[in-house]
Write a protein that holds these residues in place. Sequence first.
Motif, PDB file in Angstrom:
ATOM      1  N   GLY A   1       0.791  -1.228   0.000  1.00 49.94           N
ATOM      2  CA  GLY A   1       0.000   0.000   0.000  1.00 49.94           C
ATOM      3  C   GLY A   1       0.816   1.267   0.000  1.00 49.94           C
ATOM      4  O   GLY A   1       0.325   2.336   0.342  1.00 49.94           O
TER       5      GLY A   1
ATOM      6  N   GLY B   1      -4.608   2.935   7.650  1.00 48.91           N
ATOM      7  CA  GLY B   1      -4.621   3.719   6.418  1.00 48.91           C
ATOM      8  C   GLY B   1      -3.349   3.521   5.625  1.00 48.91           C
ATOM      9  O   GLY B   1      -2.253   3.600   6.176  1.00 48.91           O
TER      10      GLY B   1
ATOM     11  N   LYS C   1      -2.228   4.041  -0.774  1.00 47.00           N
ATOM     12  CA  LYS C   1      -2.972   3.670  -1.979  1.00 47.00           C
ATOM     13  C   LYS C   1      -3.700   2.353  -1.764  1.00 47.00           C
ATOM     14  O   LYS C   1      -3.374   1.588  -0.863  1.00 47.00           O
ATOM     15  N   TYR C   2      -4.701   2.098  -2.615  1.00 47.22           N
ATOM     16  CA  TYR C   2      -5.443   0.835  -2.601  1.00 47.22           C
ATOM     17  C   TYR C   2      -4.616  -0.221  -3.322  1.00 47.22           C
ATOM     18  O   TYR C   2      -3.946   0.064  -4.309  1.00 47.22           O
TER      19      TYR C   2
ATOM     20  N   GLY D   1     -13.447  -1.518   3.605  1.00 50.91           N
ATOM     21  CA  GLY D   1     -12.469  -0.615   3.025  1.00 50.91           C
ATOM     22  C   GLY D   1     -13.157   0.589   2.426  1.00 50.91           C
ATOM     23  O   GLY D   1     -14.297   0.500   1.979  1.00 50.91           O
ATOM     24  N   SER D   2     -12.469   1.713   2.435  1.00 57.18           N
ATOM     25  CA  SER D   2     -13.033   2.921   1.832  1.00 57.18           C
ATOM     26  C   SER D   2     -11.917   3.894   1.502  1.00 57.18           C
ATOM     27  O   SER D   2     -10.856   3.874   2.107  1.00 57.18           O
ATOM     28  N   GLU D   3     -12.200   4.752   0.515  1.00 58.32           N
ATOM     29  CA  GLU D   3     -11.253   5.813   0.207  1.00 58.32           C
ATOM     30  C   GLU D   3     -11.273   6.815   1.349  1.00 58.32           C
ATOM     31  O   GLU D   3     -12.319   7.105   1.915  1.00 58.32           O
ATOM     32  N   ALA D   4     -10.110   7.327   1.663  1.00 59.53           N
ATOM     33  CA  ALA D   4     -10.001   8.299   2.752  1.00 59.53           C
ATOM     34  C   ALA D   4     -10.450   9.672   2.265  1.00 59.53           C
ATOM     35  O   ALA D   4     -10.144  10.077   1.160  1.00 59.53           O
TER      36      ALA D   4
ATOM     37  N   GLY E   1      -4.602   7.347   1.577  1.00 58.83           N
ATOM     38  CA  GLY E   1      -5.385   7.165   0.366  1.00 58.83           C
ATOM     39  C   GLY E   1      -6.521   6.178   0.544  1.00 58.83           C
ATOM     40  O   GLY E   1      -7.584   6.323  -0.050  1.00 58.83           O
ATOM     41  N   TYR E   2      -6.318   5.149   1.395  1.00 55.44           N
ATOM     42  CA  TYR E   2      -7.333   4.119   1.557  1.00 55.44           C
ATOM     43  C   TYR E   2      -7.335   3.634   3.001  1.00 55.44           C
ATOM     44  O   TYR E   2      -6.277   3.453   3.602  1.00 55.44           O
TER      45      TYR E   2
ATOM     46  N   TRP F   1      -8.540   0.730   5.738  1.00 54.00           N
ATOM     47  CA  TRP F   1      -8.906  -0.676   5.893  1.00 54.00           C
ATOM     48  C   TRP F   1      -9.365  -0.871   7.336  1.00 54.00           C
ATOM     49  O   TRP F   1      -8.606  -0.652   8.276  1.00 54.00           O
TER      50      TRP F   1
END
Length: 90
Positions: A21, A37, A40-41, A58-61, A80-81, A83
């Motif tokens: 990541g 966090g 990147k994903y 999971g989600s985009e930050a 960026g992502y 978890w």
Amino acid sequence: MVSAKFYEKLMKISKVMEEEGDGISYIRNEADNYTIGTRKYSEKIAQYLDETVGTWEGSEAHVKKKKSRGNKQEKPKKVGYLWKIPVTES
């Protein structure tokens, strides 16, 4: 209290996230889950979590920008992502 077995599993997950990541830039420990966090994903992280913990979110930050006060220090890379891993004993 988290068992030593779960703690070991979390350490392995963190290592995969750091490598795949682009580094870990955020960690939050709550009573029922851990939120980590990455910059990147990564599909490899998602596959690893599917195999290791089964359920996760999971989600985009969505990070709010703060106004600078003239501080010229190098800014850390942003999250960026996110978890979200539930704390379970399995």
